[in-house]
Write a protein that holds these residues in place. Structure first.
Motif, PDB file in Angstrom:
ATOM      1  N   GLN A 120       4.701 -11.277   6.860  1.00  8.79           N
ATOM      2  CA  GLN A 120       3.834 -11.910   5.865  1.00  8.79           C
ATOM      3  C   GLN A 120       2.783 -10.915   5.397  1.00  8.79           C
ATOM      4  N   GLY A 121       2.747 -10.657   4.115  1.00  7.58           N
ATOM      5  CA  GLY A 121       1.783  -9.725   3.548  1.00  7.58           C
ATOM      6  C   GLY A 121       2.201  -8.280   3.675  1.00  7.58           C
ATOM      7  N   PHE A 122       3.384  -8.011   4.272  1.00 11.73           N
ATOM      8  CA  PHE A 122       3.815  -6.643   4.500  1.00 11.73           C
ATOM      9  C   PHE A 122       4.490  -6.056   3.270  1.00 11.73           C
ATOM     10  N   ILE A 123       4.165  -4.830   2.962  1.00 11.27           N
ATOM     11  CA  ILE A 123       4.830  -4.113   1.872  1.00 11.27           C
ATOM     12  C   ILE A 123       5.276  -2.768   2.418  1.00 11.27           C
ATOM     13  N   CYS A 124       6.572  -2.536   2.469  1.00  9.59           N
ATOM     14  CA  CYS A 124       7.082  -1.275   2.998  1.00  9.59           C
ATOM     15  C   CYS A 124       6.705  -0.131   2.074  1.00  9.59           C
ATOM     16  N   ALA A 125       6.295   0.968   2.642  1.00  5.83           N
ATOM     17  CA  ALA A 125       5.882   2.113   1.830  1.00  5.83           C
ATOM     18  C   ALA A 125       7.027   2.645   0.991  1.00  5.83           C
ATOM     19  N   ALA A 126       8.261   2.358   1.421  1.00  4.45           N
ATOM     20  CA  ALA A 126       9.415   2.868   0.676  1.00  4.45           C
ATOM     21  C   ALA A 126       9.963   1.875  -0.325  1.00  4.45           C
ATOM     22  N   ALA A 127       9.398   0.655  -0.347  1.00  2.58           N
ATOM     23  CA  ALA A 127       9.988  -0.417  -1.157  1.00  2.58           C
ATOM     24  C   ALA A 127      10.117  -0.034  -2.621  1.00  2.58           C
ATOM     25  N   ASN A 128       9.092   0.599  -3.166  1.00  5.00           N
ATOM     26  CA  ASN A 128       9.120   0.921  -4.589  1.00  5.00           C
ATOM     27  C   ASN A 128      10.129   2.010  -4.926  1.00  5.00           C
ATOM     28  N   GLU A 129      10.612   2.724  -3.902  1.00  2.54           N
ATOM     29  CA  GLU A 129      11.568   3.790  -4.161  1.00  2.54           C
ATOM     30  C   GLU A 129      12.975   3.422  -3.685  1.00  2.54           C
ATOM     31  N   MET A 130      13.123   2.215  -3.154  1.00  3.27           N
ATOM     32  CA  MET A 130      14.442   1.778  -2.696  1.00  3.27           C
ATOM     33  C   MET A 130      15.400   1.612  -3.866  1.00  3.27           C
ATOM     34  N   GLU A 131      16.656   1.812  -3.588  1.00  5.11           N
ATOM     35  CA  GLU A 131      17.671   1.457  -4.562  1.00  5.11           C
ATOM     36  C   GLU A 131      17.648  -0.055  -4.729  1.00  5.11           C
ATOM     37  N   THR A 132      18.043  -0.507  -5.907  1.00  5.73           N
ATOM     38  CA  THR A 132      17.975  -1.941  -6.202  1.00  5.73           C
ATOM     39  C   THR A 132      18.740  -2.768  -5.179  1.00  5.73           C
ATOM     40  N   GLU A 133      19.907  -2.296  -4.777  1.00  9.13           N
ATOM     41  CA  GLU A 133      20.721  -3.051  -3.819  1.00  9.13           C
ATOM     42  C   GLU A 133      20.002  -3.205  -2.488  1.00  9.13           C
ATOM     43  N   PHE A 177      -2.535   3.405   0.686  1.00  7.05           N
ATOM     44  CA  PHE A 177      -1.939   2.482  -0.277  1.00  7.05           C
ATOM     45  C   PHE A 177      -0.719   1.814   0.344  1.00  7.05           C
ATOM     46  N   PRO A 178      -0.518   0.521   0.063  1.00  4.06           N
ATOM     47  CA  PRO A 178      -1.237  -0.313  -0.906  1.00  4.06           C
ATOM     48  C   PRO A 178      -2.469  -1.019  -0.348  1.00  4.06           C
ATOM     49  N   ALA A 179      -2.857  -0.707   0.898  1.00  6.20           N
ATOM     50  CA  ALA A 179      -3.969  -1.425   1.529  1.00  6.20           C
ATOM     51  C   ALA A 179      -5.235  -1.368   0.671  1.00  6.20           C
ATOM     52  N   TYR A 180      -5.595  -0.166   0.209  1.00  4.65           N
ATOM     53  CA  TYR A 180      -6.827  -0.032  -0.569  1.00  4.65           C
ATOM     54  C   TYR A 180      -6.746  -0.829  -1.870  1.00  4.65           C
ATOM     55  N   TYR A 181      -5.616  -0.743  -2.545  1.00  6.93           N
ATOM     56  CA  TYR A 181      -5.486  -1.454  -3.825  1.00  6.93           C
ATOM     57  C   TYR A 181      -5.602  -2.962  -3.631  1.00  6.93           C
ATOM     58  N   ASN A 182      -4.993  -3.494  -2.580  1.00  5.24           N
ATOM     59  CA  ASN A 182      -5.065  -4.936  -2.335  1.00  5.24           C
ATOM     60  C   ASN A 182      -6.495  -5.379  -2.049  1.00  5.24           C
ATOM     61  N   LEU A 183      -7.295  -4.502  -1.442  1.00  4.63           N
ATOM     62  CA  LEU A 183      -8.691  -4.832  -1.155  1.00  4.63           C
ATOM     63  C   LEU A 183      -9.558  -4.759  -2.412  1.00  4.63           C
ATOM     64  N   ILE A 184      -9.350  -3.736  -3.217  1.00  2.00           N
ATOM     65  CA  ILE A 184     -10.218  -3.507  -4.377  1.00  2.00           C
ATOM     66  C   ILE A 184      -9.790  -4.325  -5.594  1.00  2.00           C
ATOM     67  N   ASN A 211       0.754   4.572  -8.166  1.00  2.00           N
ATOM     68  CA  ASN A 211       1.884   3.628  -8.174  1.00  2.00           C
ATOM     69  C   ASN A 211       1.480   2.239  -7.680  1.00  2.00           C
ATOM     70  N   VAL A 212       0.412   1.692  -8.256  1.00  2.00           N
ATOM     71  CA  VAL A 212      -0.094   0.404  -7.775  1.00  2.00           C
ATOM     72  C   VAL A 212       0.665  -0.786  -8.356  1.00  2.00           C
ATOM     73  N   ASN A 213       1.417  -0.584  -9.452  1.00  2.00           N
ATOM     74  CA  ASN A 213       2.164  -1.684 -10.086  1.00  2.00           C
ATOM     75  C   ASN A 213       1.264  -2.890 -10.350  1.00  2.00           C
ATOM     76  N   MET A 214       0.192  -2.654 -11.069  1.00  2.00           N
ATOM     77  CA  MET A 214      -0.773  -3.712 -11.375  1.00  2.00           C
ATOM     78  C   MET A 214      -0.102  -4.837 -12.158  1.00  2.00           C
ATOM     79  N   ASP A 215      -0.354  -6.081 -11.739  1.00  2.00           N
ATOM     80  CA  ASP A 215       0.203  -7.215 -12.476  1.00  2.00           C
ATOM     81  C   ASP A 215      -0.581  -7.404 -13.771  1.00  2.00           C
ATOM     82  N   ILE A 216       0.048  -8.031 -14.750  1.00  2.00           N
ATOM     83  CA  ILE A 216      -0.549  -8.137 -16.077  1.00  2.00           C
ATOM     84  C   ILE A 216      -1.802  -9.009 -16.062  1.00  2.00           C
TER      85      ILE A 216
END
Length: 545
Positions: A31-44, A423-430, A449-454
């Motif tokens: 819960q709340g975890f974001i893998c550091a490699a997630a954004n670079e993973m292949e789609t599959e 990151f992404p810890a700092y971005y989620n806090l700020i 690479n913060v992928n800010m939501d719109i």
């Protein structure tokens, strides 16, 4: 903070290693975890990760259920294998390859719809499409359709509640909150006696148990009709008393003499206080009783009495007299207060609950509510610790005026400076404070690479956005860049577009128009930024008295 072995040099497939490592984790860790490699993973691989989250029944946040990566190469045909919450951001047509619209909305009904703001167009559209899918032309919803709608029933208007009689009650019983018109409709339906439960005069303890989620809506008229034995036993159980014998013993009646006895706490158990103390009596003697040596359990009873008496928030006149009860107030309690007097604020700031941690966040909360209500600047008192910023996050800084956001951002930046490179810890806090961020700080974030939501992007200051280049915005939004097109007619996006050369806009590949043709010169508008002036505490008291 967990850092998985996503890029171990000892493994030939780091993304697979990360996925398998995550799959072995418990839901509480995921819960709340974001893998550091997630954004670079292949789609599959990313899709496999999302499915693992579904199997682990992990509760996800809004930024974790975005379907962008899952649908990058087209809509999967097995959407039922992904977290139900992800479907909130898709449409029935996206789901067509997996199943029917009824099946889609059945899943939506089980999702956490509160990931979408109640008044958001996206959430409203879901309800409209659900009613169309189920072919509900009028306002009468059957029990079968109510089961399919699930949590969406919480958004149905009062006309549906009245027309559908008791068929919506099981779903309404699970709702977190209602608007006033819904509350009134629910009371009318319950009072009418047309539900399967019959009139309130015929209700049993089991009836009240089935309606426990609506108990807070019962008005005096309903309560007076409920058989007293049933009501007393059930209400006691709803208050989580250890035992359900709630009648006040004859020898425990609370008189004026009892109230004036400072040894009162030793005469009453928490259950006896609950049964014998009237809310009106407590308010009349609050300043006195709040300073008696009650236990935490007894204080909880006193607070509950006040909560029942003032469900919309305590009136300002009693707030300075809370004494030890103030150690039990929550952030949600404080959000309901309307502190208008600097004298009241001064009393709150001088209170000293026994728990130092409680002191820290409560003082911060008092100040936060003060400035968020548009009062005089209290930046002189804002704690410098990160505790204030984390607390303020729960209080929703977006409700503050811009001048307050300009105060909060640098304090948050300072508080979280020790995590600036994480990151992404700092971005989620700020993130909650970025609406007060200057352009140079946003430009720095665009490289991470913060992928800010719109939604967050649209809350940024106009003058800060105007300082960004097309590359900056591309870096900020990342995977969410496509959403910029949907907001091209809204500020600050439209203001930014007008200041960019069309050739730069074209590089984004979004089809944005309205930029400056090559060969033309643009004179940017002057953006005035209002600044708060700092007041000392004596000045604050003087100005607000």
């Amino acid at each position: 903070f967990y850092r998985p072995p996503c890029f171990s040099t000892m493994t030939p497939s780091p993304h697979l290693t990360c996925f398998l490592w995550i799959f072995r984790l418990s839901p509480s860790v995921l819960q709340g975890f974001i893998c550091a490699a997630a954004n670079e993973m292949e789609t599959e691989r990313f899709q496999q990760l999302a499915k693992a989250m579904k199997q682990k029944n992990v509760k996800l946040g809004e930024d974790q259920v975005s379907p962008h990566r899952v649908t990058l190469n087209g809509i999967p045909k097995d959407l039922d294998n992904y977290p139900k919450d992800m479907l909130l951001f898709l449409s029935p047509s996206d789901y067509a390859g997996t199943g029917s619209c009824q099946q889609y909305f059945s899943n939506i009904g089980e999702a956490n719809i509160d990931l979408l703001p109640r008044d958001s167009p996206q959430r409203k559209q879901l309800l409209v499409e659900a009613l169309a899918c189920l072919e509900i032309p009028g306002t009468l919803v059957s029990e079968e359709n109510a089961e399919i709608l699930g949590h969406l029933v919480c958004d149905l208007g009062e006309e549906y509640i009245r027309s559908s009689s008791g068929s919506l009650l099981p779903q309404l019983n699970e709702c977190e909150s209602f608007v006033p018109s819904q509350e009134e409709a629910i009371r009318n339906v319950l009072s009418s006696g047309s539900t399967p439960f019959g009139p309130p005069s015929k209700w049993s303890a089991s009836t009240l148990n089935e309606l426990s989620g609506l108990f807070r809506l019962f008005d005096r008229d309903i309560l007076q009709k409920i058989p007293q034995v049933c009501y007393k036993r059930a209400s006691c159980c709803f208050l989580t008393c250890p035992r359900c014998e709630c009648e006040c013993p004859a020898d425990k009646t609370i008189t004026e003499e009892v109230v004036n006895d400072e040894l009162m706490p030793i005469y009453y158990t928490p259950e006896e206080l609950q049964a014998c103390l009237q809310g009106v009596t407590l308010v009349e003697h609050l300043e006195q009783m709040a300073n008696y040596a009650f236990t935490d359990q007894q204080l909880a009873v006193l607070k509950k009495k006040l909560d029942e008496l003032y469900p919309s928030g305590y009136p300002e006149k009693i707030i300075p007299n809370l004494g030890a009860i103030s150690s039990l107030v929550t952030i949600n309690d404080i959000k309901k207060w309307n502190i208008t007097s600097a004298a009241t604020l001064a009393v709150l700031l001088s209170n000293e609950p026994p728990n130092e941690q409680v002191i820290s966040w409560q003082l911060s909360a008092y100040l936060f509510i003060w400035i968020s209500k548009g009062r005089r600047d209290a930046s002189f008192y804002l704690p410098k610790s990160s505790l204030f910023c984390r607390m303020a996050n729960s209080l929703d800084p977006s409700a503050c005026p811009q001048s307050t956001k300009d105060i909060l951002y640098p304090k948050a930046k300072q508080a979280f400076s020790d995590q600036r490179n994480q990151f992404p810890a700092y971005y989620n806090l700020i993130k909650p404070y970025l609406s007060g961020a200057p352009g140079e700080d946003l430009r720095a974030l665009s490289k991470d690479n913060v992928n800010m939501d719109i939604g967050t992007f649209m809350s940024l200051k106009i003058d800060s956005v105007l300082n960004l280049t097309a590359d900056d915005i591309k870096g900020l939004l990342g995977l969410n860049l496509q959403d910029l097109k949907k907001q091209q007619d809204n500020s600050p996006v439209k203001d930014w577009i007008r200041q960019q050369r069309q050739s730069e806009l074209d590089k984004l590949g979004l089809g944005l128009t309205g930029g400056i043709p090559d060969g033309y010169i643009s004179i940017p508008p002057k953006i005035e930024s209002m600044k708060y002036m700092a007041f000392g505490f004596h000045q604050l008291l003087y100005c607000m008295s």
